[in-house]
Design an enzyme around this catalytic site. Structure first.
Site, mmCIF file in Angstrom:
data_model
loop_
_atom_site.group_PDB
_atom_site.id
_atom_site.type_symbol
_atom_site.label_atom_id
_atom_site.label_comp_id
_atom_site.label_asym_id
_atom_site.label_seq_id
_atom_site.Cartn_x
_atom_site.Cartn_y
_atom_site.Cartn_z
ATOM 1 N N HIS A 139 0.825 -1.210 0.000
ATOM 2 C CA HIS A 139 0.000 0.000 0.000
ATOM 3 C C HIS A 139 0.855 1.252 0.000
ATOM 4 O O HIS A 139 2.012 1.251 0.422
ATOM 5 C CB HIS A 139 -0.985 0.011 1.180
ATOM 6 C CG HIS A 139 -0.387 0.267 2.532
ATOM 7 N ND1 HIS A 139 0.082 1.498 2.932
ATOM 8 C CD2 HIS A 139 -0.207 -0.562 3.609
ATOM 9 C CE1 HIS A 139 0.514 1.426 4.174
ATOM 10 N NE2 HIS A 139 0.367 0.183 4.609
ATOM 11 N N CYS A 140 0.256 2.319 -0.528
ATOM 12 C CA CYS A 140 0.844 3.650 -0.434
ATOM 13 C C CYS A 140 -0.191 4.507 0.299
ATOM 14 O O CYS A 140 -0.666 4.095 1.355
ATOM 15 C CB CYS A 140 1.211 4.191 -1.816
ATOM 16 S SG CYS A 140 -0.052 3.952 -3.094
ATOM 17 N N TYR A 141 -0.566 5.664 -0.242
ATOM 18 C CA TYR A 141 -1.631 6.455 0.385
ATOM 19 C C TYR A 141 -3.000 6.053 -0.166
ATOM 20 O O TYR A 141 -3.875 5.593 0.554
ATOM 21 C CB TYR A 141 -1.383 7.954 0.178
ATOM 22 C CG TYR A 141 -2.603 8.799 0.442
ATOM 23 C CD1 TYR A 141 -3.210 8.796 1.695
ATOM 24 C CD2 TYR A 141 -3.163 9.594 -0.568
ATOM 25 C CE1 TYR A 141 -4.350 9.556 1.940
ATOM 26 C CE2 TYR A 141 -4.297 10.360 -0.328
ATOM 27 C CZ TYR A 141 -4.888 10.340 0.923
ATOM 28 O OH TYR A 141 -6.018 11.085 1.155
ATOM 29 N N SER A 147 1.646 1.867 -5.429
ATOM 30 C CA SER A 147 1.360 0.443 -5.212
ATOM 31 C C SER A 147 1.045 -0.259 -6.526
ATOM 32 O O SER A 147 1.529 -1.368 -6.783
ATOM 33 C CB SER A 147 0.183 0.277 -4.245
ATOM 34 O OG SER A 147 0.486 0.808 -2.984
#
Length: 211
Positions: A139-141, A147
């Site tokens: 995950h990222c934001y 991602s």
């Protein structure tokens, strides 16, 4: 599951203080099948757990407990530490570890791309997790840019998949917003050539050092 004792309640917003957390929807994980690259595993992608920003108000402990209940064993985090503070989850990496989730932190600026050496390290770690049948999440934001780029690159390591096929595979599970910037799009298309050059130069250096 009780929260780890060493995590102080004040570090996270409690559901008593924010009743809206009681009604939050379960964290949405998209599962990318890897059968096209001869892997029986699925790779999970999601947005930032516990995020509190603008109209998003998630509870970090509930989200982490959900990840644990899904059987997540390894998580790759592409947010920078600055982002984790901005989105009010500064202790997320520690919390993962306290819940027994192996954490791989590879910060990439929002909308950006990793340098080729860092990218290869991510690919190797991802491949190792999947080869060992470990349930893995990235995950990222927002779970759409960095991602999805990492997942596309993992698919694109297979000679049988084109950049557009990789993007389409991600958009099938994450929606049309997957791969968000021209920089990320170009990085994917140039990846094989850049990786070949990187590995060649690394091998050349290794040979010269060993002489």
């Amino acid at each position: 599951m009780k929260p780890p004792i060493s995590i102080q309640a004040s570090e996270f917003d409690s559901s008593d203080e924010e009743p809206v957390d009681e009604e939050q929807t379960p964290i949405q994980i998209s599962w990318l099948p890897l059968s096209r690259v001869n892997c029986s595993q699925f790779l999970g992608l999601c947005a930032l757990p516990g995020c509190k920003f603008k109209d998003v108000r998630r509870n970090i402990q509930k989200d982490t407990e959900e990840l644990k209940s899904y059987g997540i064993q390894d998580v790759f985090v592409f947010c920078t530490r600055g982002e984790l503070s901005k989105y009010r989850v500064p202790n997320l990496l520690d919390l993962y570890q306290q819940y027994g989730i192996v954490t791989h932190h590879h910060p990439i600026p929002d909308g950006g791309t990793p340098d080729i050496g860092s990218c290869w390290e991510i690919m190797e770690e991802l491949a190792t997790c999947l080869k060992n049948n470990r349930k893995t999440l990235i995950h990222c934001y927002g779970g759409l840019g960095r991602s999805c780029l990492a997942a596309c690159l993992l698919l694109y390591l297979s000679d049988s998949i084109s950049p557009q096929q990789a993007i389409d595979s991600l958009r099938d599970v994450r929606g049309s917003g997957a791969i968000q910037t021209i920089k990320q799009y170009n990085y994917l298309h140039e990846f094989r050539d850049k990786l070949a050059a990187y590995l060649s130069s690394r091998d050349s250096l290794s040979r010269s050092v060993s002489r």
